[in-house]
Enzyme design. Structure first.
Site, mmCIF file in Angstrom:
data_model
loop_
_atom_site.group_PDB
_atom_site.id
_atom_site.type_symbol
_atom_site.label_atom_id
_atom_site.label_comp_id
_atom_site.label_asym_id
_atom_site.label_seq_id
_atom_site.Cartn_x
_atom_site.Cartn_y
_atom_site.Cartn_z
ATOM 1 N N HIS A 117 0.828 -1.205 0.000
ATOM 2 C CA HIS A 117 0.000 0.000 0.000
ATOM 3 C C HIS A 117 0.861 1.254 0.000
ATOM 4 O O HIS A 117 2.059 1.200 0.262
ATOM 5 C CB HIS A 117 -0.964 0.024 1.197
ATOM 6 C CG HIS A 117 -0.303 0.065 2.550
ATOM 7 N ND1 HIS A 117 -0.025 -1.070 3.271
ATOM 8 C CD2 HIS A 117 0.135 1.099 3.304
ATOM 9 C CE1 HIS A 117 0.556 -0.735 4.427
ATOM 10 N NE2 HIS A 117 0.666 0.586 4.468
ATOM 11 N N HIS B 121 4.001 7.369 3.327
ATOM 12 C CA HIS B 121 4.960 6.262 3.239
ATOM 13 C C HIS B 121 4.533 5.286 2.156
ATOM 14 O O HIS B 121 3.405 5.339 1.667
ATOM 15 C CB HIS B 121 5.095 5.534 4.590
ATOM 16 C CG HIS B 121 3.847 4.826 5.062
ATOM 17 N ND1 HIS B 121 2.883 5.435 5.843
ATOM 18 C CD2 HIS B 121 3.411 3.555 4.860
ATOM 19 C CE1 HIS B 121 1.914 4.555 6.105
ATOM 20 N NE2 HIS B 121 2.199 3.418 5.510
ATOM 21 N N GLU C 106 7.762 1.456 4.830
ATOM 22 C CA GLU C 106 7.244 0.447 5.741
ATOM 23 C C GLU C 106 7.480 -0.918 5.101
ATOM 24 O O GLU C 106 7.202 -1.090 3.904
ATOM 25 C CB GLU C 106 5.736 0.678 5.954
ATOM 26 C CG GLU C 106 5.062 -0.361 6.844
ATOM 27 C CD GLU C 106 3.564 -0.099 7.031
ATOM 28 O OE1 GLU C 106 2.988 0.729 6.282
ATOM 29 O OE2 GLU C 106 2.961 -0.725 7.919
HETATM 30 CO CO CO Z 1 1.178 1.646 6.180
#
Ligand code: CO
Length: 138
Positions: free
Chosen positions: A7, A80, A129
């Site tokens: 994502h 992110h 991440e």
């Molecule tokens: Co995230």
């Protein structure tokens, strides 16, 4: 080695105000319920796309780490990117060995699997991440 782009995290002052942009303007049809991740100080809502997801993130509580980002980006913005890895502990050790700055220890992320974050200072300005691929996914 990184796998699938899971994502893109997008910070917003209001998930409720951001949803129409994805639903009505862009035509996204699969939008989850927003939920609180109290320990992380965020409300989260996933917009599911054919090949990935957008993670809408809104501050939750006074100590939310998102307040600082929104102070610099009042309208919100890209926060992110999240890539999947097969094993978070292997990834953490490998990232450290290769000179990345791993922020904290693995903890359970919004998808229920452990995640770590890599500091943008030695990631070309991008907060990354890494998330362990959910068992049985894909
Ligand atoms: Co995230």
């Amino acid at each position: 080695m990184i796998g699938r782009l899971n994502h893109i995290g997008v910070a917003t002052p209001s998930i409720d105000a951001a949803i129409p942009l994805y639903r009505d303007l862009l035509g996204a049809t699969e939008i989850g319920e927003k939920f609180a991740m109290e320990a992380q100080g965020v409300l989260v809502c996933f917009v599911t796309l054919p090949n990935s997801q957008i993670e809408l993130i809104e501050p939750y509580g006074e100590a939310s780490p998102i307040h600082g980002f929104l102070a610099r980006n009042p309208a919100g913005g890209q926060h992110h990117v999240c890539f999947e890895v097969p094993d978070i502990y292997v990834a953490r050790d490998e990232m450290r060995a290769k000179g990345a700055t791993v922020l904290g220890e693995p903890r359970i992320g919004a998808h229920g699997t452990p995640v770590i974050f890599l500091h943008p200072k030695n990631m070309g300005g991008v907060l990354v991440e890494l998330m362990e691929t959910p068992k049985g996914a894909h």
